[in-house]
Scaffold this active site. Structure first.
Site, PDB file in Angstrom:
ATOM      1  N   GLU A   1      -7.963  21.319  -2.631  1.00 55.29           N
ATOM      2  CA  GLU A   1      -9.371  21.833  -2.931  1.00 55.29           C
ATOM      3  C   GLU A   1      -9.554  23.459  -2.940  1.00 55.29           C
ATOM      4  O   GLU A   1     -10.005  24.070  -3.692  1.00 55.29           O
ATOM      5  CB  GLU A   1     -10.262  21.180  -1.653  1.00 55.29           C
ATOM      6  CG  GLU A   1     -10.322  19.771  -1.972  1.00 55.29           C
ATOM      7  CD  GLU A   1     -10.808  19.261  -0.784  1.00 55.29           C
ATOM      8  OE1 GLU A   1     -10.163  19.006   0.307  1.00 55.29           O
ATOM      9  OE2 GLU A   1     -12.141  18.757  -0.691  1.00 55.29           O
TER      10      GLU A   1
ATOM     11  N   ARG B   1     -18.112   7.617   9.643  1.00 51.41           N
ATOM     12  CA  ARG B   1     -19.252   7.407   9.225  1.00 51.41           C
ATOM     13  C   ARG B   1     -19.120   5.963   8.786  1.00 51.41           C
ATOM     14  O   ARG B   1     -18.329   5.472   8.282  1.00 51.41           O
ATOM     15  CB  ARG B   1     -19.629   8.337   7.811  1.00 51.41           C
ATOM     16  CG  ARG B   1     -19.902   9.612   8.264  1.00 51.41           C
ATOM     17  CD  ARG B   1     -19.875  10.489   6.938  1.00 51.41           C
ATOM     18  NE  ARG B   1     -19.248  11.913   7.163  1.00 51.41           N
ATOM     19  CZ  ARG B   1     -18.962  12.479   6.433  1.00 51.41           C
ATOM     20  NH1 ARG B   1     -18.821  12.394   5.186  1.00 51.41           N
ATOM     21  NH2 ARG B   1     -18.260  13.800   6.696  1.00 51.41           N
TER      22      ARG B   1
ATOM     23  N   ASN C   1     -13.828  27.654   3.563  1.00 47.39           N
ATOM     24  CA  ASN C   1     -14.382  26.303   3.844  1.00 47.39           C
ATOM     25  C   ASN C   1     -15.070  26.214   5.043  1.00 47.39           C
ATOM     26  O   ASN C   1     -14.668  25.896   6.313  1.00 47.39           O
ATOM     27  CB  ASN C   1     -13.498  25.305   3.460  1.00 47.39           C
ATOM     28  CG  ASN C   1     -13.904  23.855   3.758  1.00 47.39           C
ATOM     29  OD1 ASN C   1     -15.312  23.338   3.923  1.00 47.39           O
ATOM     30  ND2 ASN C   1     -13.105  22.526   3.418  1.00 47.39           N
TER      31      ASN C   1
ATOM     32  N   HIS D   1     -17.155  15.814  -2.487  1.00 48.83           N
ATOM     33  CA  HIS D   1     -15.480  15.799  -2.710  1.00 48.83           C
ATOM     34  C   HIS D   1     -15.249  15.978  -4.182  1.00 48.83           C
ATOM     35  O   HIS D   1     -14.151  15.852  -4.560  1.00 48.83           O
ATOM     36  CB  HIS D   1     -14.759  14.866  -2.070  1.00 48.83           C
ATOM     37  CG  HIS D   1     -14.906  14.145  -0.697  1.00 48.83           C
ATOM     38  ND1 HIS D   1     -15.127  12.912  -0.217  1.00 48.83           N
ATOM     39  CD2 HIS D   1     -14.849  15.103   0.318  1.00 48.83           C
ATOM     40  CE1 HIS D   1     -15.089  12.979   1.131  1.00 48.83           C
ATOM     41  NE2 HIS D   1     -15.183  14.434   1.426  1.00 48.83           N
TER      42      HIS D   1
ATOM     43  N   ARG E   1     -16.599  26.970  -0.492  1.00 53.50           N
ATOM     44  CA  ARG E   1     -17.016  25.482  -0.639  1.00 53.50           C
ATOM     45  C   ARG E   1     -18.491  25.122  -0.319  1.00 53.50           C
ATOM     46  O   ARG E   1     -18.994  25.752   0.722  1.00 53.50           O
ATOM     47  CB  ARG E   1     -16.391  24.431   0.037  1.00 53.50           C
ATOM     48  CG  ARG E   1     -16.612  23.043  -0.011  1.00 53.50           C
ATOM     49  CD  ARG E   1     -15.842  22.226   1.096  1.00 53.50           C
ATOM     50  NE  ARG E   1     -16.306  20.708   0.815  1.00 53.50           N
ATOM     51  CZ  ARG E   1     -16.016  19.906   1.499  1.00 53.50           C
ATOM     52  NH1 ARG E   1     -15.431  20.222   2.771  1.00 53.50           N
ATOM     53  NH2 ARG E   1     -16.338  18.731   1.347  1.00 53.50           N
TER      54      ARG E   1
HETATM   55  C1  LIG Z   1     -18.733  15.839   1.896  1.00 51.91           C
HETATM   56  C2  LIG Z   1     -17.670  15.551   3.080  1.00 51.91           C
HETATM   57  O1  LIG Z   1     -17.808  14.260   3.487  1.00 51.91           O
HETATM   58  O2  LIG Z   1     -16.771  16.277   3.261  1.00 51.91           O
HETATM   59  P1  LIG Z   1     -16.094  16.259   4.581  1.00 51.91           P
HETATM   60  O3  LIG Z   1     -14.966  15.063   4.272  1.00 51.91           O
HETATM   61  O4  LIG Z   1     -15.015  17.546   4.453  1.00 51.91           O
HETATM   62  O5  LIG Z   1     -16.705  15.935   5.728  1.00 51.91           O
HETATM   63 MG   LIG Z   2     -10.678  17.552   3.278  1.00 50.60          MG
END
Ligand SMILES: CC(=O)OP(=O)(O)O
Ligand SMILES: [Mg+2]
Ligand SMILES: Nc1ncnc2c1ncn2[C@@H]1O[C@H](COP(=O)(O)OP(=O)(O)O)[C@@H](O)[C@H]1O
Length: 410
Positions: free
Chosen positions: A386, A243, A10, A182, A93
């Site tokens: 995962e 975010r 990953n 995810h 991934r």
């Molecule tokens: C797609 C995504 O948000 O992945 P991560 O949670 O690993 O940043």
């Molecule tokens: Mg994670």
């Protein structure tokens, strides 16, 4: 004889997480993490599962190639080297697979080119995934390398959920639609939740709440995703570590026109400086809870905004599914933060949702119910895996290919 081991990679922008699994019994042989790649203070933490004793290296690791070489050396030291005939494949991934990739896919030059073409819709993730793939291919060019896409599980979403209500011609021209992410986790956890309930996945409707640093919710009907909170990119939806999740898109025009910010600055603001860290200066839920318990108002507001959004999505996906059998919490926050789980379902008793405080307080790595005995809708904590899911899909593909009939014309 073909091997039974799968290495799962990953690759993030500055990190590589990896696991080596033996698929004859799905056991883990080694796992580790390389962090701060490209800095002076890089660190590799490697744990061979035979001893469980972690080993650490620190000092500069210049790039992903150097990182993977260091990982290969650590594995070799445990007699698990990448040159071993036991290694059957490497599973990667890949975050964005667009509409094209609905299944795990053996990587060739055409697949690499398509992943590259999707960079504009996954600028934070796909470039790092590509670097990981290229490096691994250079190291073992003879070995099948498989891409397992975050988006794949969501390709079953109906158009009504996947389309934005924006001009169709413009949307199609720029491939703007909701892809979701995810997916490997949502697939694994929805299946594991059905198992916990003692029922077949086809019979069960589940709301999965993947709450890690990135966070997303999904509505899964009979094993198939029908809606998810992330969209064109992993920015939409829940409040995350850094975010913003959902905002009025006009915030962006406002910041550009009135705030004088560039699109890159706004991108960074919403992806890296917002969410929990933007609201209270911390993105780790442990630290936020500690501050809340000390009476810190800013941390309390951040927590409340996080929970309010989560609760809205539970309600929305309840409505999307019509009948809900279980709500499953997973990933770092979902698996560990009992106060988040309790707050997210508080007040939803009329929907049949409740948490039993004693059950919710139990700490365990096992899937478990936290709703009261006899509850109509089960609330569960279901640890995600995962890496195991990527390894399982990778191994199934290479095994299947080995036994598949040769292409017609041969
Ligand atoms: C797609 C995504 O948000 O992945 P991560 O949670 O690993 O940043
Ligand atoms: Mg994670
Ligand atoms: N014991 C805990 N209590 C509350 N939150 C936790 C705990 N352990 C981990 N977390 C949260 O989990 C987050 C990481 O989740 P994880 O699923 O590993 O994320 P990612 O894969 O996106 O890096 C951390 O940022 C932290 O907020």
């Amino acid at each position: 004889m073909i091997g039974t081991r799968v290495l799962v990679l990953n690759s993030g922008s500055s990190s590589v997480k990896y696991q080596l699994l033996d698929m004859s019994d799905s056991s883990r042989l080694a796992q580790g993490l390389v962090e701060r790649i490209g800095e002076q203070t890089s660190r590799l933490r490697h744990t061979p599962l035979a001893t469980g004793e972690p080993r650490e290296r620190s000092g500069p690791i210049a790039d992903h190639e150097a990182a993977l070489k260091a990982v290969a050396e650590e594995l070799a030291e445990d007699g698990l080297g990448l040159d071993s005939p036991e290694l059957a494949a490497i599973g990667h991934r890949v975050v964005h697979g667009g509409k094209h990739f609905t299944e795990p896919t053996v990587i060739d030059d055409a697949v690499l080119a398509e992943i590259e073409r999707l960079i504009p819709v996954a600028p934070l993730h796909n470039p790092a995934n590509l670097t990981g793939i290229r490096t691994a291919r250079a190291l073992r060019p003879d070995l099948p390398q498989v891409a397992v896409f975050d988006t794949a599980f969501h390709t079953t979403m109906p158009e009504a959920a996947a389309r934005y209500a924006i001009d169709v011609k413009t949307a199609d021209e720029h491939r703007i639609r909701r892809y979701g992410f995810h997916g490997t986790s949502h697939a694994y956890v929805s299946r594991a939740t059905a198992e916990l309930l003692g029922r077949a996945p086809e019979e069960v409707n589940v709301i999965v709440l993947h709450l890690g640093n990135g966070a997303s919710a999904s509505a899964v009907r009979g094993g198939k995703c029908v809606d998810t909170s992330m969209g064109l990119t992993p920015l939409e939806g829940l409040v995350m570590g850094t975010r913003s999740g959902d905002t009025d898109p006009a915030v962006i025009f406002h910041l550009a026109r009135v705030g004088g910010m560039s699109t890159d600055e706004i991108d960074t603001l919403l992806n890296k400086k917002s969410g929990l860290i933007g609201l209270c200066g911390d993105n780790d839920m442990r630290e936020i809870r500690r501050r809340v318990d000390e009476g810190d108002e800013q941390a309390k507001l951040a927590f409340d905004i996080y929970i309010h959004r989560l609760k809205k999505y539970i309600g929305a996906y309840y409505a999307v599914l019509g009948r809900v059998d279980a709500v499953a919490f997973t990933a770092g926050v979902g698996e560990n933060a009992a106060p988040v789980r309790a707050a997210a379902v508080a007040g939803l008793e009329t929907l049949g949702l409740a948490v039993d405080d004693e059950r919710n307080a139990v700490r365990s790595d096992e899937p478990r119910l936290i709703s009261p005995a006899g509850a109509r809708v089960k609330v569960a904590v279901v640890p995600t895996d995962e890496e195991l899911e990527i390894a399982t899909q990778t191994y199934a593909l290479v095994e299947g290919n080995r036994f598949a009939a040769p292409p017609r014309g041969n």
